[in-house]
Write an enzyme that holds these catalytic residues in place. Sequence first.
Site, short mmCIF file in Angstrom:
data_model
loop_
_atom_site.label_atom_id
_atom_site.label_comp_id
_atom_site.label_asym_id
_atom_site.label_seq_id
_atom_site.Cartn_x
_atom_site.Cartn_y
_atom_site.Cartn_z
N LEU A 146 -0.98 -116.67 18.45
CA LEU A 146 -1.82 -116.12 19.50
C LEU A 146 -1.77 -114.60 19.41
CD1 LEU A 146 -0.82 -118.30 22.62
CD2 LEU A 146 -2.82 -118.60 21.14
N ASP A 147 -2.91 -113.96 19.65
CA ASP A 147 -2.93 -112.50 19.70
C ASP A 147 -1.95 -112.02 20.76
OD1 ASP A 147 -4.96 -112.46 17.82
OD2 ASP A 147 -6.56 -112.37 19.31
N MET A 148 -1.51 -110.78 20.63
CA MET A 148 -0.53 -110.22 21.56
C MET A 148 -1.00 -110.38 23.01
SD MET A 148 1.11 -106.37 21.72
CE MET A 148 -0.39 -105.54 22.25
N ARG A 246 -13.28 -114.80 20.47
CA ARG A 246 -13.70 -113.44 20.79
C ARG A 246 -14.97 -113.06 20.03
NH1 ARG A 246 -8.28 -110.11 19.75
NH2 ARG A 246 -9.50 -108.40 20.69
#
Length: 310
Positions: A146-148, A246
Amino acid sequence: MKEGEEMLVADQQTEIKLVYQVENDDEGKTVKQVLKTKLDFSSRLLTKLKHEKMVFLNNEYVKYHEEVKEGDYIKVLMKEEPNQFLPQEIPFEVVYEDVDVIVINKRPGIVSHPTKSHPNYTIANAATYYLHKQGLEYRIRFVNRLDMDTSGLLVIAKNPYAHHVLSEQMQADKVEKRYITFVEGVVDKDEETIDAPIYRPTEDSIKRVVDVRGQQSITKYKVLERYHNASMLEVELLTGRTHQIRVHMNHIGHPIIGDTLYGDPEGKLIDRQALHAAFLKFYQPRYRHGVEVRAPLPEDLLQLQNTLKG
């Protein structure tokens, strides 16, 4: 041990042992065929184990072409590598755990794996601390990332076999992944499938784009709530590309609120992209039953939801 049941155990944190009892429908098959069809071993892993002479039949080293009969025991040994991260006490919310897997509800603002810019205080360090407290030194193996600034469900495998099987499930798009996101603008369609290839323009580019040169990428969404100038969506990933949700939301004209890379560069309503990994369904590596895990919205997204309703 029940007939047909596999057993996976750690031995002094250096060796993983997988034992499978041959069933009636395995009669006459080779060791290799059983390992591939019943235990999901890939050709690559089988080659590695063959070179290391780590496969046994009834406690005797055996070659892959050996035929098996009902009641035989196939044993596979895998050397475990030592844990590679510094244990650090960091919030680590476990929402599901079994002998093979840990699933956590990751908070936003923390990276999963150490990088040059974030060498410590990562989920990997938190997982190391969590296991260390139990006297365990398993190597930390992430099944998904997962992205930060994305919150939600993150899967960690406890052993190389579980990591292999779950990674194969991920690559074959057999893991059901659903997210909750808040996007800019009122989405007209109640639900839709976006099939648009995603491409990385250059090797050092962080940002991805929709481009015919990219990999096929499929995202399904349905509207959960509509607000004055925003929408809450449930999004299902049918493929797993970097930044897929996104990129696709921006592509249809509804970037994720707070996404400063693909949407509003100022991120006025929330200080991160409003994206949460809310649901996962996968098959338990050893027993093959389905596992469903959910993670409720974190506080900052609940506050965003209330703001949008107002």
